[in-house]
Design a protein around this motif. Sequence first.
Motif, PDB file in Angstrom:
ATOM      1  N   PRO A 212       6.830 -28.978   4.676  1.00 19.68           N
ATOM      2  CA  PRO A 212       7.342 -30.206   4.674  1.00 19.68           C
ATOM      3  C   PRO A 212       8.805 -30.456   5.005  1.00 19.68           C
ATOM      4  N   LEU A 213       9.707 -29.248   5.083  1.00 21.41           N
ATOM      5  CA  LEU A 213      11.065 -29.264   5.286  1.00 21.41           C
ATOM      6  C   LEU A 213      11.182 -29.649   7.043  1.00 21.41           C
ATOM      7  N   ARG A 214      10.363 -28.928   7.585  1.00 17.43           N
ATOM      8  CA  ARG A 214      10.119 -29.058   8.989  1.00 17.43           C
ATOM      9  C   ARG A 214       9.741 -30.406   9.530  1.00 17.43           C
ATOM     10  N   HIS A 215       8.606 -30.739   8.723  1.00 15.48           N
ATOM     11  CA  HIS A 215       7.667 -31.669   8.994  1.00 15.48           C
ATOM     12  C   HIS A 215       8.510 -32.906   8.915  1.00 15.48           C
ATOM     13  N   GLU A 216       9.657 -33.015   7.935  1.00 14.88           N
ATOM     14  CA  GLU A 216      10.557 -34.158   7.591  1.00 14.88           C
ATOM     15  C   GLU A 216      11.299 -34.418   8.701  1.00 14.88           C
ATOM     16  N   VAL A 217      11.915 -33.567   9.284  1.00 14.77           N
ATOM     17  CA  VAL A 217      12.858 -33.404  10.375  1.00 14.77           C
ATOM     18  C   VAL A 217      12.215 -33.957  11.492  1.00 14.77           C
ATOM     19  N   VAL A 218      10.812 -33.614  12.078  1.00 15.34           N
ATOM     20  CA  VAL A 218      10.024 -34.091  12.891  1.00 15.34           C
ATOM     21  C   VAL A 218       9.928 -35.801  12.716  1.00 15.34           C
ATOM     22  N   ARG A 219       9.452 -36.044  11.630  1.00 19.39           N
ATOM     23  CA  ARG A 219       8.973 -37.473  11.202  1.00 19.39           C
ATOM     24  C   ARG A 219      10.346 -38.089  11.420  1.00 19.39           C
ATOM     25  N   LEU A 220      11.389 -37.865  10.947  1.00 18.70           N
ATOM     26  CA  LEU A 220      12.678 -38.662  10.894  1.00 18.70           C
ATOM     27  C   LEU A 220      13.214 -38.649  12.308  1.00 18.70           C
TER      28      LEU A 220
ATOM     29  N   ARG B   2      15.585 -41.695  13.472  1.00 17.60           N
ATOM     30  CA  ARG B   2      16.489 -41.701  12.548  1.00 17.60           C
ATOM     31  C   ARG B   2      17.378 -40.341  12.511  1.00 17.60           C
ATOM     32  N   PRO B   3      18.578 -40.360  11.775  1.00 15.91           N
ATOM     33  CA  PRO B   3      19.342 -38.977  11.880  1.00 15.91           C
ATOM     34  C   PRO B   3      18.562 -37.751  11.284  1.00 15.91           C
ATOM     35  N   ALA B   4      18.214 -36.958  11.950  1.00 16.81           N
ATOM     36  CA  ALA B   4      17.150 -35.759  11.419  1.00 16.81           C
ATOM     37  C   ALA B   4      17.908 -34.357  11.136  1.00 16.81           C
ATOM     38  N   ILE B   5      19.160 -34.170  11.341  1.00 12.00           N
ATOM     39  CA  ILE B   5      19.635 -32.957  11.058  1.00 12.00           C
ATOM     40  C   ILE B   5      19.509 -32.713   9.355  1.00 12.00           C
ATOM     41  N   LEU B   6      18.795 -31.618   9.203  1.00  9.19           N
ATOM     42  CA  LEU B   6      18.655 -31.281   7.556  1.00  9.19           C
ATOM     43  C   LEU B   6      19.667 -30.273   7.449  1.00  9.19           C
ATOM     44  N   ASN B   7      20.376 -30.257   6.295  1.00 12.08           N
ATOM     45  CA  ASN B   7      21.278 -29.146   5.722  1.00 12.08           C
ATOM     46  C   ASN B   7      20.988 -28.901   4.197  1.00 12.08           C
ATOM     47  N   CYS B   8      20.021 -27.972   3.948  1.00 14.15           N
ATOM     48  CA  CYS B   8      19.528 -27.656   2.692  1.00 14.15           C
ATOM     49  C   CYS B   8      20.337 -26.511   2.263  1.00 14.15           C
TER      50      CYS B   8
ATOM     51  N   THR C  88      14.772 -16.711   2.011  1.00 13.36           N
ATOM     52  CA  THR C  88      15.361 -17.883   2.625  1.00 13.36           C
ATOM     53  C   THR C  88      16.165 -18.611   1.473  1.00 13.36           C
ATOM     54  N   ARG C  89      17.461 -18.724   1.637  1.00 11.89           N
ATOM     55  CA  ARG C  89      18.413 -19.252   0.758  1.00 11.89           C
ATOM     56  C   ARG C  89      18.763 -20.835   1.073  1.00 11.89           C
ATOM     57  N   SER C  90      19.292 -20.566   2.523  1.00 11.34           N
ATOM     58  CA  SER C  90      19.865 -21.965   3.036  1.00 11.34           C
ATOM     59  C   SER C  90      19.246 -22.212   4.461  1.00 11.34           C
ATOM     60  N   LEU C  91      18.984 -23.426   4.827  1.00 13.57           N
ATOM     61  CA  LEU C  91      18.606 -23.714   5.906  1.00 13.57           C
ATOM     62  C   LEU C  91      19.395 -24.895   6.829  1.00 13.57           C
ATOM     63  N   LEU C  92      19.536 -24.914   8.059  1.00 14.43           N
ATOM     64  CA  LEU C  92      20.017 -25.893   8.759  1.00 14.43           C
ATOM     65  C   LEU C  92      19.126 -26.330   9.900  1.00 14.43           C
ATOM     66  N   VAL C  93      18.634 -27.376   9.957  1.00 17.03           N
ATOM     67  CA  VAL C  93      17.539 -27.641  10.845  1.00 17.03           C
ATOM     68  C   VAL C  93      17.827 -28.780  11.889  1.00 17.03           C
ATOM     69  N   ALA C  94      17.455 -28.876  13.044  1.00 14.43           N
ATOM     70  CA  ALA C  94      17.641 -29.980  13.919  1.00 14.43           C
ATOM     71  C   ALA C  94      16.816 -30.065  15.071  1.00 14.43           C
TER      72      ALA C  94
ATOM     73  N   PHE D  75      18.473 -22.664  11.741  1.00 10.99           N
ATOM     74  CA  PHE D  75      19.318 -21.711  11.123  1.00 10.99           C
ATOM     75  C   PHE D  75      19.108 -21.165   9.754  1.00 10.99           C
ATOM     76  N   ALA D  76      18.763 -20.029   9.332  1.00 11.30           N
ATOM     77  CA  ALA D  76      18.446 -19.661   8.211  1.00 11.30           C
ATOM     78  C   ALA D  76      19.432 -18.780   7.556  1.00 11.30           C
ATOM     79  N   ASN D  77      20.001 -19.056   6.231  1.00 10.55           N
ATOM     80  CA  ASN D  77      20.859 -18.280   5.561  1.00 10.55           C
ATOM     81  C   ASN D  77      22.477 -17.993   5.912  1.00 10.55           C
ATOM     82  N   LYS D  78      23.137 -18.749   5.646  1.00 10.35           N
ATOM     83  CA  LYS D  78      24.501 -19.008   5.936  1.00 10.35           C
ATOM     84  C   LYS D  78      25.282 -17.440   5.500  1.00 10.35           C
ATOM     85  N   LEU D  79      26.121 -16.757   6.449  1.00  8.79           N
ATOM     86  CA  LEU D  79      26.459 -15.717   5.859  1.00  8.79           C
ATOM     87  C   LEU D  79      28.033 -15.873   5.737  1.00  8.79           C
ATOM     88  N   PRO D  80      28.737 -15.239   4.885  1.00  6.64           N
ATOM     89  CA  PRO D  80      28.271 -14.134   3.855  1.00  6.64           C
ATOM     90  C   PRO D  80      27.330 -14.965   2.957  1.00  6.64           C
TER      91      PRO D  80
END
Length: 171
Positions: A80-88, A93-99, A120-126, A141-146
């Motif tokens: 659903p997270l990826r699907h929402e980015v594609v749908r938006l 509509r703006p579709a960058i998802l920063n979770c 997976t802890r955090s995602l940035l998807v566009a 992008f997955a898991n911001k470091l550190p």
Amino acid sequence: MTSLLFMDLGAADRKKMQEELRPLFETMMCDGANSVGAESCTLWIVDSDGEHLWSKVRQGPGTNLSNDESEVRIDLGAFPLRHEVVRLAAEGRPAILNCEDVQADPRFNSSADLYSGRTTRSLLVAPVVGDGGIVLAIVEFANKLPHGRTFSEDDERVIRCTSRLLLKKYT
């Protein structure tokens, strides 16, 4: 004849596209993960049916591409997270998802973690959006470091630019 019913007729087309896009995968995904300080970066290509995503390369700091790496193909509706980015994006509509905490997000499907062996802890998807609002690909992008940090507004600008560069290279 019966075996044709079970063949993935798009596999040959995806294989051809994989070879054409291989330098793009290598350059953009390795540099992309490093550019935002992410553990990994994946370029998901939207299949011609619009219902599936595929990727050949999962790239992150310190990993190398291998010629025999297998293709990953997923049903877009199961994520659903990826699907929402594609749908938006398809709706214009703006579709960058920063979770910041995907484990707490009910849209997150943790089966990807079982497959990858990572948490997976955090995602940035566009999305990579082509003419007419058609979503061609997704940059993830997955898991911001550190660990413990979150993706910033600067990271969002980087993923936006990455998407634009991919579109120019892709089309």
